[in-house]
Design a protein around this motif. Structure first.
Motif, short mmCIF file in Angstrom:
data_model
loop_
_atom_site.label_atom_id
_atom_site.label_comp_id
_atom_site.label_asym_id
_atom_site.label_seq_id
_atom_site.Cartn_x
_atom_site.Cartn_y
_atom_site.Cartn_z
N SER A 234 0.84 -1.19 0.00
CA SER A 234 0.00 0.00 0.00
C SER A 234 0.88 1.25 0.00
O SER A 234 2.07 1.20 0.28
CB SER A 234 -0.91 -0.01 1.22
OG SER A 234 -1.72 1.14 1.23
N LYS B 267 -8.47 -0.75 9.00
CA LYS B 267 -9.31 0.16 8.22
C LYS B 267 -8.87 0.16 6.75
O LYS B 267 -7.68 0.14 6.45
CB LYS B 267 -9.21 1.58 8.77
CG LYS B 267 -9.91 1.79 10.11
CD LYS B 267 -9.79 3.23 10.55
CE LYS B 267 -10.50 3.45 11.88
NZ LYS B 267 -10.39 4.86 12.34
N GLU B 268 -9.85 0.20 5.87
CA GLU B 268 -9.55 0.28 4.44
C GLU B 268 -9.18 1.70 4.04
O GLU B 268 -8.27 1.92 3.24
CB GLU B 268 -10.75 -0.20 3.63
CG GLU B 268 -10.49 -0.25 2.14
CD GLU B 268 -11.67 -0.80 1.37
OE1 GLU B 268 -11.62 -0.81 0.13
OE2 GLU B 268 -12.66 -1.22 2.02
N ASN B 269 -9.88 2.68 4.60
CA ASN B 269 -9.59 4.10 4.35
C ASN B 269 -8.99 4.69 5.62
O ASN B 269 -9.70 5.01 6.57
CB ASN B 269 -10.86 4.85 3.95
CG ASN B 269 -11.49 4.28 2.69
OD1 ASN B 269 -10.79 3.83 1.79
ND2 ASN B 269 -12.82 4.30 2.64
N SER C 21 -5.38 6.63 -1.42
CA SER C 21 -5.21 5.21 -1.72
C SER C 21 -4.14 5.07 -2.80
O SER C 21 -3.58 6.07 -3.27
CB SER C 21 -6.53 4.57 -2.19
OG SER C 21 -6.94 5.15 -3.42
#
Length: 293
Positions: free
Chosen positions: A42, A209-211, A223
């Motif tokens: 990421s 958490k994704e965001n 992102s």
């Protein structure tokens, strides 16, 4: 000719499909596969540990590292340089001693030769001229001309030639970035300050958490699909859209009102999204022995 079954082995030609199928099942031949989104890190992960950064820092080239990881890397490289430098200095010292010994032996040899000539002023003729004059025949033996003792023998252990010790090159004192390959200095690392997404309804931990983060100015979610940049003066992370539409109009920091230069805007290197428009290398190749048919 009648139609054969799918796995028929009566064909006289080893087809490409059969070769590819056999290579996959036998483990031979170079295999390639497409990298997916889960195979790349990421945007907020360290380039060394591949984990979310606790104390993120960024280089001038835009590569993100965890401060502990990059400092450990620099210390390890410096220790490695110190070890290699000691080995190199030891090698230089041995070369100097060997050269000095060689010079002393040559001087002693010349001195002994001079003393022997002085003792025998009147030299006698050489009785056996065949040892010094080569034969006029077409083939010259390696044993002639007194070369019997000079040529090593692979059958006698005492005369077997030994391999020389590998030479050590002088090590480079610079520490290079593991990602860009350019010289890396600790004082050039810039602290990064991510802006957390404030969502009271999301009770998950930060890693789950994704965001996780948003733009410090526009509050857009960050992102891998969103190009980002770091403002060098404060370390805030903003989107490239914010840079183009807001910051570059008057080159003033929106949060601190500081004057910015072009070098103060560092594009953040993205980990990847799984789409060819974002990443350069989406193919992972594994080199294996070729299948011989």
């Amino acid at each position: 000719m009648t139609r054969h079954a799918r796995n028929c082995t009566a064909g006289a030609v080893y087809t490409y499909h059969e070769k590819k199928k056999d290579a996959e099942s036998s483990g031979f031949g170079t295999s390639s596969r497409r990298l997916g989104k889960d195979s790349v890190k990421s945007f907020d992960c360290c380039s060394l540990t591949l984990q979310p950064c606790r104390n993120p820092v960024i280089t001038k080239d835009g590569y993100l590292f965890d401060k502990e990881a990059i400092l450990t890397y620099v210390i390890t490289k410096k220790k490695d340089y110190t070890r290699k430098m000691k080995e190199y200095e030891r090698q230089v010292k041995e070369d100097q001693e060997e050269q000095a010994e060689k010079t002393n032996n040559e001087t002693k040899k010349q001195l002994d030769k001079f003393i022997s000539i002085e003792k025998n002023i009147v030299s006698s003729k050489i009785s056996n001229a065949s040892e010094d004059i080569p034969s006029t025949s077409g083939a010259i033996s390696n044993v002639s001309l007194g070369k019997r003792k000079e040529l090593p023998s692979f059958w006698v252990p005492s005369q077997t030639p030994s391999a020389k010790k590998a030479r050590i090159e002088k090590p480079d004192s610079k520490v290079y970035c593991p990602m860009s390959g350019r010289p890396l200095k600790v004082r050039d690392l810039i602290d990064v300050k991510f802006t957390l997404v404030k969502d009271p309804s999301d009770k998950k931990s930060l890693i789950a958490k994704e965001n996780r983060y948003m733009c410090a100015v526009t509050h857009d979610i960050l992102s891998n699909a969103v190009p980002c940049a770091v403002l060098k003066t404060t370390g805030d992370v903003v989107t490239m859209e914010c840079v183009e539409k807001i910051i570059k109009k008057d080159m003033i920091h929106p949060l601190s009102n500081e004057k910015l230069a072009e070098t103060d805007i560092i594009p953040l290197q993205r980990g990847g999204t799984g789409f060819s428009t974002t990443n350069d290398n989406l193919q992972a190749k594994e080199a294996r022995p070729a299948l011989q048919c």
